[in-house]
Design a protein around this motif. Structure first.
Motif, PDB file in Angstrom:
ATOM      1  N   THR A   1      -3.165 -28.391  -4.786  1.00 58.61           N
ATOM      2  CA  THR A   1      -2.385 -28.538  -3.556  1.00 58.61           C
ATOM      3  C   THR A   1      -1.622 -27.252  -3.257  1.00 58.61           C
ATOM      4  N   PRO A   2      -1.201 -27.068  -2.006  1.00 58.38           N
ATOM      5  CA  PRO A   2      -0.404 -25.859  -1.666  1.00 58.38           C
ATOM      6  C   PRO A   2       0.862 -25.744  -2.515  1.00 58.38           C
ATOM      7  N   VAL A   3       1.462 -26.885  -2.856  1.00 59.12           N
ATOM      8  CA  VAL A   3       2.678 -26.828  -3.692  1.00 59.12           C
ATOM      9  C   VAL A   3       2.357 -26.257  -5.078  1.00 59.12           C
ATOM     10  N   ASP A   4       1.196 -26.654  -5.614  1.00 61.21           N
ATOM     11  CA  ASP A   4       0.770 -26.113  -6.912  1.00 61.21           C
ATOM     12  C   ASP A   4       0.547 -24.608  -6.825  1.00 61.21           C
ATOM     13  N   VAL A   5      -0.077 -24.192  -5.719  1.00 63.60           N
ATOM     14  CA  VAL A   5      -0.331 -22.749  -5.540  1.00 63.60           C
ATOM     15  C   VAL A   5       0.988 -21.996  -5.505  1.00 63.60           C
ATOM     16  N   ILE A   6       1.968 -22.546  -4.772  1.00 61.01           N
ATOM     17  CA  ILE A   6       3.270 -21.873  -4.672  1.00 61.01           C
ATOM     18  C   ILE A   6       3.939 -21.828  -6.039  1.00 61.01           C
ATOM     19  N   ARG A   7       3.894 -22.932  -6.770  1.00 65.36           N
ATOM     20  CA  ARG A   7       4.596 -22.987  -8.063  1.00 65.36           C
ATOM     21  C   ARG A   7       3.902 -22.142  -9.117  1.00 65.36           C
ATOM     22  N   HIS A   8       2.584 -22.214  -9.179  1.00 63.76           N
ATOM     23  CA  HIS A   8       1.874 -21.535 -10.269  1.00 63.76           C
ATOM     24  C   HIS A   8       1.574 -20.080  -9.976  1.00 63.76           C
ATOM     25  N   ASP A   9       1.360 -19.746  -8.707  1.00 62.75           N
ATOM     26  CA  ASP A   9       0.878 -18.398  -8.396  1.00 62.75           C
ATOM     27  C   ASP A   9       1.880 -17.577  -7.590  1.00 62.75           C
ATOM     28  N   VAL A  10       2.375 -18.171  -6.498  1.00 63.12           N
ATOM     29  CA  VAL A  10       3.248 -17.391  -5.612  1.00 63.12           C
ATOM     30  C   VAL A  10       4.586 -17.098  -6.289  1.00 63.12           C
ATOM     31  N   ALA A  11       5.172 -18.112  -6.920  1.00 57.83           N
ATOM     32  CA  ALA A  11       6.515 -17.929  -7.499  1.00 57.83           C
ATOM     33  C   ALA A  11       6.549 -16.832  -8.573  1.00 57.83           C
ATOM     34  N   PRO A  12       5.634 -16.818  -9.560  1.00 58.35           N
ATOM     35  CA  PRO A  12       5.707 -15.743 -10.563  1.00 58.35           C
ATOM     36  C   PRO A  12       5.504 -14.357  -9.961  1.00 58.35           C
ATOM     37  N   VAL A  13       4.514 -14.224  -9.043  1.00 58.45           N
ATOM     38  CA  VAL A  13       4.254 -12.912  -8.448  1.00 58.45           C
ATOM     39  C   VAL A  13       5.440 -12.476  -7.594  1.00 58.45           C
ATOM     40  N   LEU A  14       5.995 -13.436  -6.846  1.00 56.36           N
ATOM     41  CA  LEU A  14       7.152 -13.123  -6.006  1.00 56.36           C
ATOM     42  C   LEU A  14       8.347 -12.692  -6.856  1.00 56.36           C
ATOM     43  N   MET A  15       8.548 -13.367  -7.980  1.00 55.53           N
ATOM     44  CA  MET A  15       9.658 -12.990  -8.866  1.00 55.53           C
ATOM     45  C   MET A  15       9.473 -11.564  -9.399  1.00 55.53           C
ATOM     46  N   GLY A  16       8.240 -11.254  -9.787  1.00 51.77           N
ATOM     47  CA  GLY A  16       7.951  -9.897 -10.255  1.00 51.77           C
ATOM     48  C   GLY A  16       8.232  -8.869  -9.174  1.00 51.77           C
ATOM     49  N   TYR A  17       7.842  -9.195  -7.946  1.00 52.06           N
ATOM     50  CA  TYR A  17       8.076  -8.274  -6.830  1.00 52.06           C
ATOM     51  C   TYR A  17       9.567  -8.119  -6.557  1.00 52.06           C
ATOM     52  N   LEU A  18      10.318  -9.213  -6.671  1.00 46.95           N
ATOM     53  CA  LEU A  18      11.767  -9.135  -6.453  1.00 46.95           C
ATOM     54  C   LEU A  18      12.438  -8.266  -7.515  1.00 46.95           C
ATOM     55  N   VAL A  19      11.948  -8.354  -8.761  1.00 46.37           N
ATOM     56  CA  VAL A  19      12.489  -7.493  -9.823  1.00 46.37           C
ATOM     57  C   VAL A  19      12.222  -6.031  -9.479  1.00 46.37           C
ATOM     58  N   PHE A  20      11.007  -5.752  -8.978  1.00 48.29           N
ATOM     59  CA  PHE A  20      10.676  -4.376  -8.599  1.00 48.29           C
ATOM     60  C   PHE A  20      11.581  -3.898  -7.456  1.00 48.29           C
ATOM     61  N   LEU A  21      11.832  -4.777  -6.482  1.00 46.17           N
ATOM     62  CA  LEU A  21      12.733  -4.417  -5.384  1.00 46.17           C
ATOM     63  C   LEU A  21      14.145  -4.154  -5.920  1.00 46.17           C
ATOM     64  N   ALA A  22      14.567  -4.929  -6.918  1.00 45.08           N
ATOM     65  CA  ALA A  22      15.885  -4.721  -7.520  1.00 45.08           C
ATOM     66  C   ALA A  22      15.958  -3.347  -8.189  1.00 45.08           C
ATOM     67  N   VAL A  23      14.847  -2.942  -8.818  1.00 45.98           N
ATOM     68  CA  VAL A  23      14.793  -1.603  -9.428  1.00 45.98           C
ATOM     69  C   VAL A  23      14.948  -0.535  -8.348  1.00 45.98           C
ATOM     70  N   LEU A  24      14.232  -0.713  -7.232  1.00 50.30           N
ATOM     71  CA  LEU A  24      14.339   0.248  -6.132  1.00 50.30           C
ATOM     72  C   LEU A  24      15.764   0.288  -5.583  1.00 50.30           C
ATOM     73  N   PHE A  25      16.379  -0.879  -5.473  1.00 52.34           N
ATOM     74  CA  PHE A  25      17.751  -0.938  -4.958  1.00 52.34           C
ATOM     75  C   PHE A  25      18.706  -0.225  -5.919  1.00 52.34           C
ATOM     76  N   ALA A  26      18.509  -0.432  -7.220  1.00 50.61           N
ATOM     77  CA  ALA A  26      19.372   0.238  -8.203  1.00 50.61           C
ATOM     78  C   ALA A  26      19.212   1.749  -8.102  1.00 50.61           C
ATOM     79  N   TYR A  27      17.983   2.205  -7.876  1.00 49.49           N
ATOM     80  CA  TYR A  27      17.748   3.642  -7.720  1.00 49.49           C
ATOM     81  C   TYR A  27      18.470   4.165  -6.480  1.00 49.49           C
ATOM     82  N   TRP A  28      18.305   3.443  -5.377  1.00 41.24           N
ATOM     83  CA  TRP A  28      18.933   3.846  -4.116  1.00 41.24           C
ATOM     84  C   TRP A  28      20.453   3.854  -4.269  1.00 41.24           C
ATOM     85  N   PHE A  29      20.989   2.836  -4.935  1.00 42.59           N
ATOM     86  CA  PHE A  29      22.437   2.740  -5.152  1.00 42.59           C
ATOM     87  C   PHE A  29      22.903   3.905  -6.030  1.00 42.59           C
ATOM     88  N   GLY A  30      22.105   4.220  -7.065  1.00 42.46           N
ATOM     89  CA  GLY A  30      22.449   5.333  -7.947  1.00 42.46           C
ATOM     90  C   GLY A  30      22.469   6.652  -7.201  1.00 42.46           C
TER      91      GLY A  30
END
Lengths: 140, 99
Positions: A2-31
């Motif tokens: 189901t779409p909910v399974d896709v979001i939970r199993h696939d989208v959420a982990p990849v999205l979290m990884g991408y958000l961590v990468f964005l946080a790294v970019l933000f820390a660089y910009w802030f630095g």
């Protein structure tokens, strides 16, 4: 699936990884905005690193004091990821959390920590040996 | 996991289904070429950033170095490193790391 399974199993982990990468970019910009450009930073010797805390040698009490919060904090963040994904992914295995606790702590404190200490010790010894040899000069 | 959603596992597709391109040993070639191109671009960018150290383009190592200056950044990076090691190499292992 189901779409909910896709979001939970696939989208959420990849999205979290991408958000961590964005946080790294933000820390660089802030630095950069606060004037800490990375090119100005000495390679391998930040203000909190053992070299800066103790000029005598790498393998020292300062190293242990530097490593302790890194290992405890890193292990806590590792457990946070595991527990968060236990609920996000909806892992059904009962041993998921206990596996993470047992294997994760063995991996962190029985494999990674001793390995890091041994490699640091070897790096320190080899570095000292090379410096001594260089100070004596060539051919001696 | 991702393969299930993206349809990347050809074993789960119905027989005879064609999905954009040649298949070698149950692996879609365009998928591999895509990864090769993405990695080539990333490594080329990193290499260019490293050989020209005084420009304004940050290398990936610069990003990590800035993050590592903060204790929370060190915890997060080390926690992620631990998680990837546990997830890919340790989880499910049944030797001396018996759960």
């Amino acid at each position: 699936m189901t779409p909910v399974d896709v979001i939970r199993h696939d989208v959420a982990p990849v999205l979290m990884g991408y958000l961590v990468f964005l946080a790294v970019l933000f820390a660089y910009w802030f630095g950069r905005r606060s004037g800490k450009t990375p090119r100005m930073l000495a390679r391998g010797s930040g203000p909190g690193s053992p070299e800066a805390m103790d000029g005598r040698g790498y393998f020292s009490v300062a190293l242990v004091r530097y490593l302790a919060p890194v290992f405890v904090g890193g292990y806590a963040f590792f457990l946070l990821i595991v527990v968060a994904f236990y609920f996000v992914i909806g892992e059904r295995s009962r041993t998921f959390i206990s596996q993470a606790l047992g294997q994760g702590s063995l991996f962190t404190f029985a494999v990674v920590l001793p390995g890091f200490l041994v490699l640091s010790f070897l790096e320190d010894r080899v570095g000292r040996f090379l410096r001594r040899r260089k100070a004596r000069g060539p051919g001696r | 996991m991702a393969a299930r959603a993206s349809g990347g596992d050809p074993a789960q597709r119905p027989a005879g289904t064609k999905r954009g391109g040649r298949v070698i040993g149950r692996v879609a070639v365009p998928g591999l070429v895509g990864w090769a191109v993405v990695m080539a671009i990333l490594l080329a960018y990193q290499g260019l950033c490293l050989v020209r150290p005084n420009d304004q383009w940050p290398a990936f190592s610069d990003l990590l170095r800035v993050v590592m200056r903060y204790p929370a950044g060190r915890w997060v990076l080390f926690g992620l490193w631990l998680w990837s090691g546990w997830h890919f190499f340790v989880r499910g292992w049944r030797f001396f790391l018996r759960a």
